[in-house]
Design a protein around this motif. Structure first.
Motif, PDB file in Angstrom:
ATOM      1  N   LYS A   1       0.874  -1.171   0.000  1.00  0.00           N
ATOM      2  CA  LYS A   1       0.000   0.000   0.000  1.00  0.00           C
ATOM      3  C   LYS A   1       0.913   1.222   0.000  1.00  0.00           C
ATOM      4  CE  LYS A   1      -3.696   2.347   2.486  1.00  0.00           C
ATOM      5  NZ  LYS A   1      -4.557   2.326   3.691  1.00  0.00           N
ATOM      6  N   LYS A   2       0.820   2.011  -1.063  1.00  0.00           N
ATOM      7  CA  LYS A   2       1.657   3.198  -1.231  1.00  0.00           C
ATOM      8  C   LYS A   2       0.824   4.436  -0.934  1.00  0.00           C
ATOM      9  CE  LYS A   2       3.875   5.905  -4.833  1.00  0.00           C
ATOM     10  NZ  LYS A   2       3.924   6.103  -6.270  1.00  0.00           N
ATOM     11  N   CYS A   3       1.433   5.384  -0.231  1.00  0.00           N
ATOM     12  CA  CYS A   3       0.801   6.672   0.032  1.00  0.00           C
ATOM     13  C   CYS A   3       1.877   7.743  -0.116  1.00  0.00           C
ATOM     14  CB  CYS A   3       0.163   6.699   1.418  1.00  0.00           C
ATOM     15  SG  CYS A   3       1.286   6.268   2.752  1.00  0.00           S
ATOM     16  N   GLY A   4       1.847   8.461  -1.203  1.00  0.00           N
ATOM     17  CA  GLY A   4       2.890   9.445  -1.470  1.00  0.00           C
ATOM     18  C   GLY A   4       4.227   8.752  -1.650  1.00  0.00           C
TER      19      GLY A   4
ATOM     20  N   ASP B   1       3.700   0.650   2.717  1.00  0.00           N
ATOM     21  CA  ASP B   1       3.690  -0.482   3.643  1.00  0.00           C
ATOM     22  C   ASP B   1       3.740  -1.765   2.829  1.00  0.00           C
ATOM     23  OD1 ASP B   1       3.265   1.077   6.031  1.00  0.00           O
ATOM     24  OD2 ASP B   1       1.182   1.326   5.399  1.00  0.00           O
ATOM     25  N   VAL B   2       4.382  -2.794   3.385  1.00  0.00           N
ATOM     26  CA  VAL B   2       4.436  -4.110   2.739  1.00  0.00           C
ATOM     27  C   VAL B   2       4.110  -5.168   3.790  1.00  0.00           C
ATOM     28  CG1 VAL B   2       5.858  -5.781   1.493  1.00  0.00           C
ATOM     29  CG2 VAL B   2       6.268  -3.340   1.176  1.00  0.00           C
TER      30      VAL B   2
ATOM     31  N   MET C   1      -2.762  -2.561   7.890  1.00  0.00           N
ATOM     32  CA  MET C   1      -2.097  -1.387   7.306  1.00  0.00           C
ATOM     33  C   MET C   1      -2.827  -0.105   7.695  1.00  0.00           C
ATOM     34  SD  MET C   1      -1.213  -2.708   3.479  1.00  0.00           S
ATOM     35  CE  MET C   1       0.302  -3.550   3.090  1.00  0.00           C
ATOM     36  N   ALA C   2      -4.154  -0.163   7.698  1.00  0.00           N
ATOM     37  CA  ALA C   2      -4.944   1.036   8.011  1.00  0.00           C
ATOM     38  C   ALA C   2      -4.801   1.450   9.469  1.00  0.00           C
ATOM     39  CB  ALA C   2      -6.413   0.774   7.690  1.00  0.00           C
ATOM     40  N   SER C   3      -4.535   0.491  10.338  1.00  0.00           N
ATOM     41  CA  SER C   3      -4.443   0.825  11.750  1.00  0.00           C
ATOM     42  C   SER C   3      -3.019   1.056  12.243  1.00  0.00           C
ATOM     43  CB  SER C   3      -5.097  -0.263  12.603  1.00  0.00           C
ATOM     44  OG  SER C   3      -4.386  -1.472  12.486  1.00  0.00           O
ATOM     45  N   GLN C   4      -2.009   0.409  11.622  1.00  0.00           N
ATOM     46  CA  GLN C   4      -0.662   0.479  12.154  1.00  0.00           C
ATOM     47  C   GLN C   4       0.423   0.878  11.155  1.00  0.00           C
ATOM     48  OE1 GLN C   4       0.329  -3.130  14.245  1.00  0.00           O
ATOM     49  NE2 GLN C   4      -1.739  -3.327  15.058  1.00  0.00           N
ATOM     50  N   GLY C   5       0.090   0.950   9.882  1.00  0.00           N
ATOM     51  CA  GLY C   5       1.110   1.184   8.872  1.00  0.00           C
ATOM     52  C   GLY C   5       1.484   2.641   8.694  1.00  0.00           C
ATOM     53  N   GLU C   6       2.479   2.858   7.860  1.00  0.00           N
ATOM     54  CA  GLU C   6       2.896   4.211   7.492  1.00  0.00           C
ATOM     55  C   GLU C   6       1.769   4.957   6.768  1.00  0.00           C
ATOM     56  OE1 GLU C   6       5.957   5.909   7.798  1.00  0.00           O
ATOM     57  OE2 GLU C   6       6.480   4.318   9.197  1.00  0.00           O
ATOM     58  N   CYS C   7       0.931   4.217   6.106  1.00  0.00           N
ATOM     59  CA  CYS C   7      -0.145   4.809   5.291  1.00  0.00           C
ATOM     60  C   CYS C   7      -1.494   4.783   5.998  1.00  0.00           C
ATOM     61  CB  CYS C   7      -0.241   4.074   3.952  1.00  0.00           C
ATOM     62  SG  CYS C   7       1.222   4.264   2.929  1.00  0.00           S
TER      63      CYS C   7
END
Length: 142
Positions: free
Chosen positions: A113-116, A120-121, A135-141
Protein backbone atom coordinates in the motif's frame (compact mmCIF):
# COMPACT_ATOMS: atom_id res chain seq x y z
CA UNK A 1 -10.59 -14.39 -24.77
CA UNK A 2 -8.54 -13.01 -27.67
CA UNK A 3 -8.66 -9.54 -26.09
CA UNK A 4 -7.17 -10.95 -22.88
CA UNK A 5 -4.40 -12.78 -24.74
CA UNK A 6 -3.48 -9.59 -26.64
CA UNK A 7 -3.36 -7.68 -23.34
CA UNK A 8 -1.02 -10.29 -21.90
CA UNK A 9 1.26 -10.09 -24.92
CA UNK A 10 1.31 -6.27 -24.76
CA UNK A 11 2.14 -6.36 -21.06
CA UNK A 12 4.95 -8.86 -21.67
CA UNK A 13 6.30 -6.76 -24.54
CA UNK A 14 6.27 -3.61 -22.40
CA UNK A 15 8.00 -5.46 -19.58
CA UNK A 16 10.74 -6.61 -21.95
CA UNK A 17 11.26 -3.04 -23.18
CA UNK A 18 11.38 -1.72 -19.61
CA UNK A 19 13.91 -4.43 -18.70
CA UNK A 20 16.15 -3.34 -21.61
CA UNK A 21 16.17 0.24 -20.29
CA UNK A 22 16.39 -0.69 -16.60
CA UNK A 23 20.10 0.04 -16.19
CA UNK A 24 19.58 3.56 -17.56
CA UNK A 25 16.88 4.42 -15.01
CA UNK A 26 17.83 5.53 -11.52
CA UNK A 27 14.35 5.00 -10.08
CA UNK A 28 11.81 2.59 -11.55
CA UNK A 29 9.04 4.44 -13.36
CA UNK A 30 5.83 3.81 -11.48
CA UNK A 31 2.40 5.05 -12.37
CA UNK A 32 1.77 8.65 -11.43
CA UNK A 33 -0.60 7.52 -8.70
CA UNK A 34 0.14 9.03 -5.32
CA UNK A 35 -1.67 6.10 -3.71
CA UNK A 36 -1.47 2.53 -4.91
CA UNK A 37 -2.38 -0.96 -3.83
CA UNK A 38 -0.49 -3.82 -5.46
CA UNK A 39 -0.32 -7.56 -4.84
CA UNK A 40 2.81 -9.51 -5.76
CA UNK A 41 2.78 -13.24 -6.53
CA UNK A 42 4.81 -15.81 -8.45
CA UNK A 43 4.21 -18.82 -10.65
CA UNK A 44 6.32 -20.73 -8.11
CA UNK A 45 3.25 -20.68 -5.81
CA UNK A 46 1.21 -23.89 -6.23
CA UNK A 47 -1.51 -23.42 -8.86
CA UNK A 48 -4.61 -23.68 -6.67
CA UNK A 49 -3.11 -21.39 -4.02
CA UNK A 50 -2.03 -18.90 -6.70
CA UNK A 51 -5.55 -18.82 -8.14
CA UNK A 52 -7.01 -18.28 -4.66
CA UNK A 53 -4.65 -15.35 -4.08
CA UNK A 54 -5.43 -13.80 -7.47
CA UNK A 55 -9.19 -14.17 -6.95
CA UNK A 56 -8.99 -12.52 -3.55
CA UNK A 57 -7.03 -9.61 -5.01
CA UNK A 58 -9.56 -9.28 -7.83
CA UNK A 59 -12.39 -9.15 -5.26
CA UNK A 60 -10.63 -6.17 -3.66
CA UNK A 61 -9.83 -4.67 -7.10
CA UNK A 62 -6.10 -4.87 -6.40
CA UNK A 63 -3.81 -5.40 -9.42
CA UNK A 64 -1.69 -8.56 -9.28
CA UNK A 65 1.95 -8.52 -10.42
CA UNK A 66 4.55 -11.15 -11.23
CA UNK A 67 8.25 -10.29 -11.54
CA UNK A 68 8.97 -11.60 -15.00
CA UNK A 69 8.86 -14.40 -17.50
CA UNK A 70 8.71 -18.09 -16.65
CA UNK A 71 12.20 -19.45 -17.48
CA UNK A 72 12.78 -16.25 -19.47
CA UNK A 73 10.27 -17.50 -22.06
CA UNK A 74 7.60 -15.07 -23.28
CA UNK A 75 5.52 -17.75 -25.03
CA UNK A 76 5.51 -20.04 -21.98
CA UNK A 77 4.52 -17.16 -19.70
CA UNK A 78 1.68 -16.03 -21.97
CA UNK A 79 0.39 -19.61 -22.19
CA UNK A 80 0.53 -20.01 -18.40
CA UNK A 81 -1.44 -16.80 -17.83
CA UNK A 82 -3.96 -17.73 -20.53
CA UNK A 83 -4.31 -21.22 -19.03
CA UNK A 84 -5.13 -19.79 -15.59
CA UNK A 85 -7.53 -17.25 -17.05
CA UNK A 86 -9.42 -19.87 -19.05
CA UNK A 87 -9.44 -22.66 -16.45
CA UNK A 88 -10.22 -20.52 -13.40
CA UNK A 89 -11.93 -17.49 -14.95
CA UNK A 90 -9.48 -14.98 -13.52
CA UNK A 91 -8.40 -11.74 -15.17
CA UNK A 92 -4.71 -12.55 -15.17
CA UNK A 93 -1.60 -10.80 -13.91
CA UNK A 94 0.65 -7.91 -14.83
CA UNK A 95 4.38 -8.33 -15.37
CA UNK A 96 6.47 -5.61 -13.76
CA UNK A 97 9.97 -6.37 -12.46
CA UNK A 98 10.53 -2.67 -11.80
CA UNK A 99 7.68 -2.59 -9.27
CA UNK A 100 9.19 -5.59 -7.48
CA UNK A 101 12.53 -3.76 -7.26
CA UNK A 102 11.02 -0.42 -6.27
CA UNK A 103 9.17 -1.91 -3.31
CA UNK A 104 11.95 -4.37 -2.46
CA UNK A 105 9.74 -7.43 -2.95
CA UNK A 106 11.90 -10.55 -2.55
CA UNK A 107 9.27 -12.90 -1.12
CA UNK A 108 5.71 -13.52 -2.26
CA UNK A 109 2.86 -13.17 -1.75
CA UNK A 110 3.25 -9.55 -0.73
CA UNK A 111 0.73 -6.75 -0.45
CA UNK A 112 1.87 -3.14 -0.91
CA UNK A 113 0.00 0.00 0.00
CA UNK A 114 1.66 3.20 -1.23
CA UNK A 115 0.80 6.67 0.03
CA UNK A 116 2.89 9.44 -1.47
CA UNK A 117 6.56 8.59 -0.98
CA UNK A 118 5.85 6.08 1.82
CA UNK A 119 4.55 2.55 1.53
CA UNK A 120 3.69 -0.48 3.64
CA UNK A 121 4.44 -4.11 2.74
CA UNK A 122 2.92 -7.23 4.28
CA UNK A 123 4.45 -10.55 3.22
CA UNK A 124 2.86 -13.96 3.53
CA UNK A 125 -0.34 -15.80 2.86
CA UNK A 126 -2.52 -13.42 4.88
CA UNK A 127 -6.16 -12.71 4.11
CA UNK A 128 -6.17 -9.40 2.21
CA UNK A 129 -9.00 -7.95 4.29
CA UNK A 130 -6.96 -8.57 7.43
CA UNK A 131 -3.75 -7.18 5.85
CA UNK A 132 -5.54 -4.02 4.67
CA UNK A 133 -7.03 -3.53 8.13
CA UNK A 134 -3.58 -3.93 9.72
CA UNK A 135 -2.10 -1.39 7.31
CA UNK A 136 -4.94 1.04 8.01
CA UNK A 137 -4.44 0.82 11.75
CA UNK A 138 -0.66 0.48 12.15
CA UNK A 139 1.11 1.18 8.87
CA UNK A 140 2.90 4.21 7.49
CA UNK A 141 -0.15 4.81 5.29
CA UNK A 142 -2.76 4.69 8.05
Amino acid sequence: MKKFFISVMCAISLMAQADDNYNQISQPPLEDKENELAYFVSFSIPEKQLVTLIREAEQHEIPVYIRGLINNDMDRTAKAVLYLAQKYNIQGVLIDPLRFDHYGINAVPALVKKCGEKFDVIHGNVELKQALSLMASQGECK
